[in-house]
Design an enzyme around this catalytic site. Structure first.
Site, mmCIF file in Angstrom:
data_model
loop_
_atom_site.group_PDB
_atom_site.id
_atom_site.type_symbol
_atom_site.label_atom_id
_atom_site.label_comp_id
_atom_site.label_asym_id
_atom_site.label_seq_id
_atom_site.Cartn_x
_atom_site.Cartn_y
_atom_site.Cartn_z
ATOM 1 N N GLU A 183 0.867 -1.191 -0.004
ATOM 2 C CA GLU A 183 -0.080 0.108 -0.097
ATOM 3 C C GLU A 183 0.880 1.433 0.072
ATOM 4 O O GLU A 183 1.896 1.329 0.652
ATOM 5 C CB GLU A 183 -1.046 -0.085 1.371
ATOM 6 C CG GLU A 183 -1.743 1.178 1.399
ATOM 7 C CD GLU A 183 -2.644 1.328 2.834
ATOM 8 O OE1 GLU A 183 -3.552 1.845 3.053
ATOM 9 O OE2 GLU A 183 -2.175 0.430 3.661
ATOM 10 N N LYS A 216 -9.210 2.519 -1.917
ATOM 11 C CA LYS A 216 -9.568 2.033 -0.733
ATOM 12 C C LYS A 216 -10.881 2.627 -0.351
ATOM 13 O O LYS A 216 -11.323 3.914 -0.347
ATOM 14 C CB LYS A 216 -8.585 2.535 0.351
ATOM 15 C CG LYS A 216 -8.427 2.017 1.700
ATOM 16 C CD LYS A 216 -7.176 2.232 2.536
ATOM 17 C CE LYS A 216 -6.997 1.594 3.694
ATOM 18 N NZ LYS A 216 -5.964 2.062 4.267
ATOM 19 N N CYS A 230 -5.565 -2.888 2.518
ATOM 20 C CA CYS A 230 -5.254 -2.840 3.726
ATOM 21 C C CYS A 230 -6.427 -2.934 4.680
ATOM 22 O O CYS A 230 -7.408 -4.007 4.797
ATOM 23 C CB CYS A 230 -4.345 -1.677 4.332
ATOM 24 S SG CYS A 230 -3.613 -1.742 6.098
#
Length: 554
Positions: free
Chosen positions: A45, A113, A149
């Protein structure tokens, strides 16, 4: 359709803001993947920029520079495997934490994200916009989903990817260490695998960034939650994993399964890696510290040698008339055991000069804490002078217990650019010294064996600022103090909770008072390695002006 798919995992260490350097690391991983015949190279990330960028990521010039670097990287990596790499993406007045899929010389897809963490060290709600729930991307005729994540800590992103045709998951992470975090990560990832029935490749970065250390530990889970591959923690590793497809779908072939060290070893390595990367990434080569003959400076000196090598560490004994012969002997002993440069700089003459200068102003007033602190501030002044003149960064050596209750002198022994044990309670310092004496690893630059004299570990702690002074003259015994602090700080417990746990209310109230009135010192203190979810700095943010006191438990 292909029945085999090779993924190269790049468990790499970026440097914040070094876009070209980070791109070079990504290209090196891509080249390794190309040589190994990989289909896809997965980086962590926000890798092109580094993580956690905080407000730096909000600069439009930086956002544009990241996109240019990714564009150039795509062109450089056109002839070979596809690549996934994290970075910021700005569009239509919004900013996203994105995962760029590069293939054939261009960006072919972007994952955005969705779940933005907004707790402990994370402020992503402040920095980023939430991306929509999206589908997978294609590499050849294989469809891959990449929850970024935090997205993998919730079921909805992975579920949406499964429903829209993803065949397995590659999860890029910038997940920093705290003790026992690996188990939490693993439990969440196992849940995603069981829910979706898909294999999952977890890719985490390594390396230090300010107070945080990213511990790697990347792994692969097969359907049912079975571990197929486990990479080591903290090491930069480029590994290749093979997925095969049969009638039941994709599975990863069994590979390396590194044994993860115990918690005390991981904590110590975090302290070492944090200092090593803080130095390397800021450009400092050497450190110095005041070596008092006490346990805190002893463990910091050992961490410094393990991180940087003895040739890059200077230890300075700055005795006053209150410094015991035992401390003088112990300081010289550990300096010899570690092999560091050792200087002896008495402060008596300087102290007398300051006393004479202040005598007219202090006439008729009793001596006390002011005079004690002058000694500490003189040491801080002399150490900072040496730091400035010699170009060596000063390390400060206060443990979490002292930092919590203000048992440290601001502009004195709190001087310094970094504190490796800032998040280590005093009782843990004792445990860590014993552990280091009994253990040696190949990532340590220091010598093996009993590097910290037992006399340092066993003697009663003392600041030695007045005759026969002991820490317990001013503080509760450290086992009691640390127990209360763990409840008040790490657990946000009430006074009543502490009393119920068996601590005397008077002692708890005194510790609470010291904790609150010391906030201004912590606000000005050096950064230090984060070991817990309640480290002083970004994890625990309290106002300096604060009149609240907890009256429960009366």
């Amino acid at each position: 359709m292909a029945d085999r798919f090779r993924v190269t995992i790049a468990q790499a260490n970026p440097t914040m803001g070094d876009l070209a350097g980070n791109a070079a690391k990504a290209k090196a991983a891509w080249e390794a993947g190309k040589s190994a015949g990989s289909d896809f190279v997965a980086l962590p990330e926000m890798f092109i920029l580094g993580y956690n960028a905080q407000d730096l990521v909000m600069k439009p010039a930086l956002q544009a520079a990241c996109l240019e670097q990714i564009k150039a990287l795509a062109a450089d990596c056109a002839d070979g495997p596809a690549m996934g790499i994290g970075g910021p993406f700005a569009e239509d007045g919004k900013l996203y934490n994105a995962y760029f899929i590069l293939n054939g010389g261009r960006t072919v897809s972007k994952q955005l994200k969705h779940h933005l963490p907004n707790y402990t060290v994370f402020d992503e709600v402040r920095l980023f916009d939430s991306g929509p729930l999206g589908g997978p991307y294609a590499v050849g005729n294989t469809r891959i989903g990449s929850p970024i994540c935090e997205d993998a800590w919730f079921p909805d992103v992975a579920e949406t990817l499964e429903e829209s045709g993803a065949e397995f998951l590659v999860v890029p992470n910038g997940s920093p260490y705290y003790r026992d975090k690996f188990d939490r990560r693993m439990s969440h990832m196992v849940a995603r695998v069981i829910e979706t029935g898909m294999p999952l490749i977890y890719v985490n970065m390594v390396g230090g960034q300010d107070d945080q250390v990213f511990d790697g530990g990347s792994f692969v889970l097969n359907p049912g939650g079975h571990l197929a591959v486990q990479l080591p923690v903290f090491d930069e590793v480029t590994a290749h994993v093979d997925l095969v497809r049969d009638g039941d779908g994709w599975r990863c072939e069994e590979g390396e399964k590194a044994v993860l060290p115990a918690g005390e070893e991981q904590d110590y390595r975090v302290c070492v890696e944090a200092l090593r990367d803080y130095m390397g990434k800021t450009g400092f080569k050497k450190v110095l510290l005041g070596l008092s003959g006490g346990i805190d400076s002893a463990i910091v000196a050992t961490i410094a040698v393990d991180a940087l090598g003895a040739e890059n560490v200077r230890c300075v004994m700055l005795p006053s008339e209150y410094t015991s012969q035992g401390s003088l002997d112990d300081a010289e002993d550990i300096a010899k055991r570690l092999g560091v440069h050792y200087d002896y700089v008495p402060i008596s003459e300087s102290r007398q000069a300051v006393t004479n200068t202040l005598a007219p102003l202090f006439a008729g007033l009793d001596e006390g804490l002011t005079e004690e602190n002058i000694q500490s501030r003189l040491r801080g002044l002399l150490l900072m002078a040496m730091s400035n003149k010699l170009g060596e960064m000063l390390l400060t050596t206060g443990n979490k217990s002292e930092v919590a209750v203000g048992y440290a002198t601001i502009y004195g022994d709190m001087n310094g650019g970094y504190n490796p044990i800032k998040d280590m309670y005093k009782t843990r310092v004792f445990e860590t010294c014993r552990w280091r004496n009994a253990n040696h690893r190949d990532w340590m630059n220091g010598p093996a064996g009993e590097v910290i004299p037992v006399s340092i570990i066993e003697k009663p702690p003392s600041a030695e600022l007045r005759p026969d002074q002991k820490d317990e003259d001013s503080l509760p015994p450290y086992d009691i103090l640390d127990g209360i602090l763990h409840m008040l700080v790490d657990e946000e417990a009430s006074v009543a909770d502490c009393v119920a746990a068996g601590y005397a209310r008077e002692t708890v109230k005194r510790v609470e008072h010291l904790l609150y009135i010391s906030e201004y010192k912590r606000f000005q203190s050096a950064p230090g390695a984060r070991l817990s979810k309640k480290a002083f700095w970004m994890d625990r943010r309290y106002p300096i002006v604060n009149r609240f006191r907890d009256d429960s438990g009366a």
